[in-house]
Design an enzyme around this catalytic site. Sequence first.
Site, short mmCIF file in Angstrom:
data_model
loop_
_atom_site.label_atom_id
_atom_site.label_comp_id
_atom_site.label_asym_id
_atom_site.label_seq_id
_atom_site.Cartn_x
_atom_site.Cartn_y
_atom_site.Cartn_z
N SER A 96 61.69 67.85 68.36
CA SER A 96 61.94 66.55 67.73
C SER A 96 63.45 66.34 67.52
CB SER A 96 61.14 66.46 66.43
OG SER A 96 61.14 65.15 65.92
N ASP A 111 53.85 60.24 72.86
CA ASP A 111 54.44 60.77 71.63
C ASP A 111 54.89 59.61 70.76
OD1 ASP A 111 56.30 61.81 69.71
OD2 ASP A 111 56.61 63.57 70.96
N HIS A 160 52.87 64.62 68.80
CA HIS A 160 54.27 65.01 68.71
C HIS A 160 54.37 66.53 68.78
CE1 HIS A 160 58.44 64.30 67.78
NE2 HIS A 160 58.41 64.99 66.65
#
Length: 477
Positions: A207, A415, A444
């Site tokens: 991320s 995502d 995610h």
Amino acid sequence: MRKVLLIAAVAAIAASTAPAASAATAIKWGACPADAHPGPGLQCATLQVPVNYQDPNGPKIELAVSRLPSANPAKRRGVLLLNPGGPGGEGLGYPSVLSLPGMPSPMPKDVLEGYDLIGFDPRGVGHSSPVTCDLTPEQMALGNLPYANGPADVVKQAAVAKKEAKQCADAKTGWMLPYITTANTARDMDQIRAALGEEKISYLGASYGTYLGAVYTTMYPQRSDRIVLDSNLGPGGYDIDAMHGFGRGMEDRFPDFAKYAAANPQYGLGITPAQVTAKFYDLVARLDRHPVAGITGGLLRGAAFGMLYGEFQLKTLAAMMHDLDQGKEPAPEGPAPSENMFASRFAVICGDSSWPKSIGAYQANVAVDRIRYPLIGAGEANIAACAYWPAPVEPKVRITDGGPANVLMVQNTRDPGTPLANARKLRAAFGDRARMVTVDQGGHGVYVFAPNKCGNNAVNDFLATGKRPATDTFCAA
């Protein structure tokens, strides 16, 4: 109940030269703080680094670092620095998390033997000289995506954002805020490398950690070994394009939830994906007219965005919508994120990039994204504290193709937080430095936390052998 929605919405210059150091003398390992949730064998230590790398003899802050030593020192090839995301995410206990056998795709033996896993709380976060903005529970309950139903809501949110920015500046750690940036965290990583006595480091970041890794390997290409970036931001990090990306990501991902809810009619949300989608829009409209236990449609939109991150959360979202549809308050889901997480998130996002200052610009963006991304567009485009933040203290690091071909990107097709469209922009910026493995799944996170063997094996093979796919590849569901 606002805690439930808050949890879901959130879960929703030049490089300095660090001298080499002896691992035996530079770091003294000891026990880890209990609130880092250390697993067996995890060791912790503290390093001092400059607040401002342009003033290396000036004030210092502390970095909390952890180590899970190689499971077989005879096969150890180096260190693997880890970052779980954020900004604002604590990483001290992350080596323990990744090594848990209960993960959907746990790290294999050859990776755990090949590296010391190195975690750390980034500067300003957790045990690393944490920053504060003295935010109230009410301010934090607004979450990250305050939905604007019209121009007047943007004006209202501007007052909230201005107050938050002032609180951050006036807080006891306000003096640190200009230096809580991604570039400085990358410099900190190189200080960790030097303290460990390593010529190079490998890296695994997820991320926001993909942007941190991209910045590190751009600033220090010759000190980068094997770089894995999982669930990728664009080359600008958490800038305004990334915020608009939330709208795109939710549109990509929501159909997975609609299919799930339609296949589970006990929730009463519809028996086709189209009916579930229509129910969502009907419910947010009703909640805006008649909130349930203080829950508005905007808060539900933000909660839904956060719950689309993981497969296990789809059930929670369906149950929440069912309860709200019946006029009942859903059950709480756990503790709310810390004030430090919000404060450090503000610091990095606002301090990395320049942001529009005009309320009118945000009103225009809200109007456009409400149509372009109807699920959450009028939330991600709304004004936030960054509009009232001082300009960044140094230019943003520009991600380029300069450096060794040692980057592996892995990315889900659907995502919500870091959509594929923005990952492709980072891939283009890296050029031949990178290869990207795209996995046909939602949510995610690809590595360890999702079960796709093709995507996980690509990471494991690269970390264990250094071999990447010859070309960008696609993994079927």
